[in-house]
Enzyme design. Sequence first.
Site, PDB file in Angstrom:
ATOM      1  N   TRP A   9       2.440   2.918  -2.422  1.00 43.45           N
ATOM      2  CA  TRP A   9       2.113   3.829  -3.524  1.00 43.45           C
ATOM      3  C   TRP A   9       0.717   4.410  -3.352  1.00 43.45           C
ATOM      4  CZ3 TRP A   9       4.113   2.575  -9.097  1.00 43.45           C
ATOM      5  CH2 TRP A   9       5.513   2.549  -9.089  1.00 43.45           C
ATOM      6  N   GLY A  63       0.768  -1.236   0.000  1.00 44.67           N
ATOM      7  CA  GLY A  63       0.000   0.000   0.000  1.00 44.67           C
ATOM      8  C   GLY A  63       0.800   1.287   0.000  1.00 44.67           C
ATOM      9  N   ASP A  91      -6.758 -10.782  -8.397  1.00 42.17           N
ATOM     10  CA  ASP A  91      -5.704 -10.831  -9.405  1.00 42.17           C
ATOM     11  C   ASP A  91      -6.082  -9.936 -10.581  1.00 42.17           C
ATOM     12  OD1 ASP A  91      -3.764 -11.505 -11.323  1.00 42.17           O
ATOM     13  OD2 ASP A  91      -3.714 -13.596 -10.687  1.00 42.17           O
ATOM     14  N   LYS A  93       6.698  -0.466 -13.353  1.00 42.86           N
ATOM     15  CA  LYS A  93       7.956  -1.158 -13.101  1.00 42.86           C
ATOM     16  C   LYS A  93       8.299  -2.060 -14.286  1.00 42.86           C
ATOM     17  CE  LYS A  93       8.808  -3.068  -9.077  1.00 42.86           C
ATOM     18  NZ  LYS A  93       8.654  -3.975  -7.909  1.00 42.86           N
ATOM     19  N   ASP A 148       3.099  -1.255 -10.056  1.00 37.88           N
ATOM     20  CA  ASP A 148       4.306  -1.774  -9.411  1.00 37.88           C
ATOM     21  C   ASP A 148       4.269  -3.300  -9.428  1.00 37.88           C
ATOM     22  OD1 ASP A 148       6.757  -1.368  -8.195  1.00 37.88           O
ATOM     23  OD2 ASP A 148       5.954  -1.418  -6.168  1.00 37.88           O
ATOM     24  N   ASP A 199      -4.734  -5.871  -5.828  1.00 40.56           N
ATOM     25  CA  ASP A 199      -3.641  -6.826  -5.674  1.00 40.56           C
ATOM     26  C   ASP A 199      -4.229  -8.146  -5.227  1.00 40.56           C
ATOM     27  OD1 ASP A 199      -1.130  -8.201  -4.946  1.00 40.56           O
ATOM     28  OD2 ASP A 199      -0.249  -6.200  -4.988  1.00 40.56           O
TER      29      ASP A 199
END
Length: 251
Positions: free
Chosen positions: A82, A80, A119, A183, A143, A103
């Site tokens: 970000w 958490g 997911d 990322k 991320d 997530d």
Amino acid sequence: MKGPVKGSGGRELTVRVKTARGRTASSQRWLERQLNDPYVARSKREGYRSRAAYKLIEIDDKHHILAPGKRVVDLGAAPGGWSQVAVQRVGSTDADPRVVAIDYLEMDELPGVKLFIKDFLDEDAPALLEQALGGPADVVLSDMAAPTTGHQQTDHLRTIYLAEVGADFALNVLRPGGHFLSKVFRGGAEGSLLTTLKQNFATVHHIKPPASRAGSVELFVLAKGFKGRKADVDADAEPGDAGEDGSGWQP
């Protein structure tokens, strides 16, 4: 075991972790890095859930992608960090939530965040996020990274795939002028991702923020100024169309 400690001269002393029964060498190295990492210590002092918060802070301080009133999607949000930064910088509240996070890992709820423990690769996940946004997104953050295997090229390919999926989602939900931050790992397989981003955004930046460990293969790609989705990739585009060095990166 304690983290960095002060010597008699006031400087920090590096902590060495004694080998414990059942602890692997890699886990011992990870623990030593955590105990001696100034970003870990700072996150505990300042109330962030992870040191990763400072990666987004440093990127946003330079590139200004978050601003009051913006709508933000946080992909791969756990634990958490970000989302916390996004909430602070866009002014999201429970009464007017501006941050949507997802997530598959368990994550405690955060004020101002609509959270899905799910997911992102599930077929219905993108539609759920779009519905929760309540309008076009201004920023899509990702991320996401696949669980590492220890094989660098495999890890690179799996993480690039997640970046590509995140980018495709961003192209469907961003408003014109919006931004996508993701990322990636070093490895050379990101050409298709860069081509897509260069087609659809005004600029593409390759970033290694100070909070990203120097020895890590982790990098971030920031695509700014969404131009509107292009239906097809121009197969005849010259390498120079992606940037002066043909890579698509800009500093």
